[in-house]
Write a protein that holds these residues in place. Sequence first.
Motif, PDB file in Angstrom:
ATOM      1  N   GLY A 528       0.927  -1.270   0.007  1.00  0.00           N
ATOM      2  CA  GLY A 528       0.122  -0.126  -0.136  1.00  0.00           C
ATOM      3  C   GLY A 528       0.890   1.127  -0.048  1.00  0.00           C
ATOM      4  N   VAL A 529       1.937   1.420   0.748  1.00  0.00           N
ATOM      5  CA  VAL A 529       2.699   2.390   0.671  1.00  0.00           C
ATOM      6  C   VAL A 529       3.566   2.626  -0.519  1.00  0.00           C
ATOM      7  N   PHE A 530       3.879   1.485  -1.205  1.00  0.00           N
ATOM      8  CA  PHE A 530       4.670   1.701  -2.541  1.00  0.00           C
ATOM      9  C   PHE A 530       3.576   2.154  -3.713  1.00  0.00           C
ATOM     10  N   PHE A 531       2.369   1.779  -3.508  1.00  0.00           N
ATOM     11  CA  PHE A 531       1.275   2.028  -4.332  1.00  0.00           C
ATOM     12  C   PHE A 531       1.067   3.575  -4.197  1.00  0.00           C
ATOM     13  N   ARG A 532       0.902   3.916  -3.118  1.00  0.00           N
ATOM     14  CA  ARG A 532       0.454   5.348  -2.565  1.00  0.00           C
ATOM     15  C   ARG A 532       1.519   6.199  -2.994  1.00  0.00           C
TER      16      ARG A 532
END
Length: 636
Positions: A528-532
């Motif tokens: 999720g952090v990488f996507f965000r």
Amino acid sequence: MGKTCKIETLPKHGTVTVQSISNVRTSKAFVGSTSRLSGCTFDSPLSIYQKNEVLNFPTVVYHPTWIELSSAMTSSSSSSPASSFFSRFCSSALRSKPLSPAVDIAVRFNSGDGLVRRLGLFDLILLGIGASIGAGIFVVTGTVARDAGPGVTISFAIAGLACVLNALCYAELSTRFPAVVGGAYLYTYTAFNELTAFLVFAQLMLDYHIGAASIARSLASYVVTVLELIPFLKDNIPSWVGHGEEVFGPFSINILAPILLILLTVVLCRGVGESSILNSIMTVTKVLIVLFVIIVGAFKVDVSNWTPFAPNGFKSILTGSTVVFFSYVGFDAVANSAEESKRPQRDLPFGIIGSLLVCLALYIGVCLVLTGMVPYQFLGEDAPLAEAFTTRGMKYVSVLISFGAVAGLTTTLLVGLYVQSRLYLGLGRDGLLPAIFARVHPKRHTPIHSQVWVGLIAIVLSGLLNVRVLSHILSVGSLTGYSVVSACVVTLRWKDKISGEGFGGRVSRRGEGVICLSAIACCGFAAGVFFRFDASYVFTLLAAVIAVFSAAALYLRQVYTDPPGFSCPGVPIIPSISIFFNIFLFAQLHYEAWVRFIVLGIVTVGIYAFYGQYHADPLNSNSSIVYHRAPTEEAR
């Protein structure tokens, strides 16, 4: 052959130190049903059991609260106060609530002042719909459509399917705990431990408190909007009555919101029958208005507006699904009504999944109509659906939408207050909160003290504070609760919880499984952090691959049992997907939500350390609740 220990009647929260125990299966000193054994070594055939495992023998120690057995190495006389406090804290935090092996469980109240089973399947479905669909169906659909275009339909479908996975997990646990309040808190207490359950409760409750106050303010604003349809009231109602008037910083005066909360609290205190009738009327009204909007709008649809279907690509659709996911939050309210359901084992799974599927169909219908009536780039921000009908010359539909918003917010607020009181009731029974929260009115059969308490908190917050500024720290509790519930399904299915060795023989099979579940959650957050932050897809893919391997380890390394009642399919794969996606969404929240999660967790641990661990009673010995098999007609 070692010594046997004769267990006398102990005071509440007492402990007993045993030098050694042998031949536990035949010892006459052990009577009762269940016990938690801490750090004990047993002779053959019991071998060595891990600390804090729940062992179910034919004859085991029974204690009014809990028995802590320890080896000779633990001596209170030789330990310092600090180490004694820490030892007790760890022992208390890791204990769990026993789960009855009975297929059908019900609750009998010796004092006759328990909750009453009045909710049928239709009531439960309406309860879930009422909790999920508020005014957001008329607003969020258009807001997300401005970015995702007509593809917002896919956004709602993806989010809905993700919620269905969570609903399947809730449905299974609702049949294993069909008779008692508590929901996610109770499931966590049984599957994991006391401290984790208390942490889940705290995260959920903060969401509920702030959410109730925010919804009350929105409801007050919509009520004023409806009242201003009367000519002599238009523009004559002061802002401090319903819309709110800021006075200083976060302080904002609102008079109507507390009044509405008082009325709903009174209805809830009168009984679940009265509140169920109000919820049913308002929910049916809301659904009929939504259906009317969909049917009328369908005749104004221009299919050319659906092209291009995804103008900003799939990523905008996926981002939209992370936003609209919270539009489905609320189906878990059905699980918290278990003690008031007429036929919990049959109706709870259908109520949870049925209400969610109805919401999914309504959301998709509104999305198709909205994006078909007006090109997505021309949709309004504040009231897109109402503006769409106004531009098509159907202002009367806009008025109807306002009434639908009032009905929707009323049911959402009503169910929210209802769920809060039942959670407080569960913790009051277990001793983690003062006993006053466990009291049930002998005639109304409602937890009046808990209901008044949650009403007072919402009244203060909605009347004095602009709680909408706190909206970006919401949803932490819901995502946390959903993730833990999915993990509970997996752990409660494990056949071998205490024996068996994991990798290298250094960790138990259960410990290995918990590590895999934690790895899936961490990978979900990392992805999720990488996507965000638009990191390379390689990192997101790497996190997903690690999660897949962890789920595969859960599937191959653990032995699973088939639970009684409704069974979630695809265990442990479906719960693993739920955990991954829930934590993925958690990473999309505002960074202040992360800070709130950590700070509230620290505060909760402090409250537990200085109050909860000394008063908790996992076996409910002093409560009037007694578990027994449900009558045959109840299970059918």
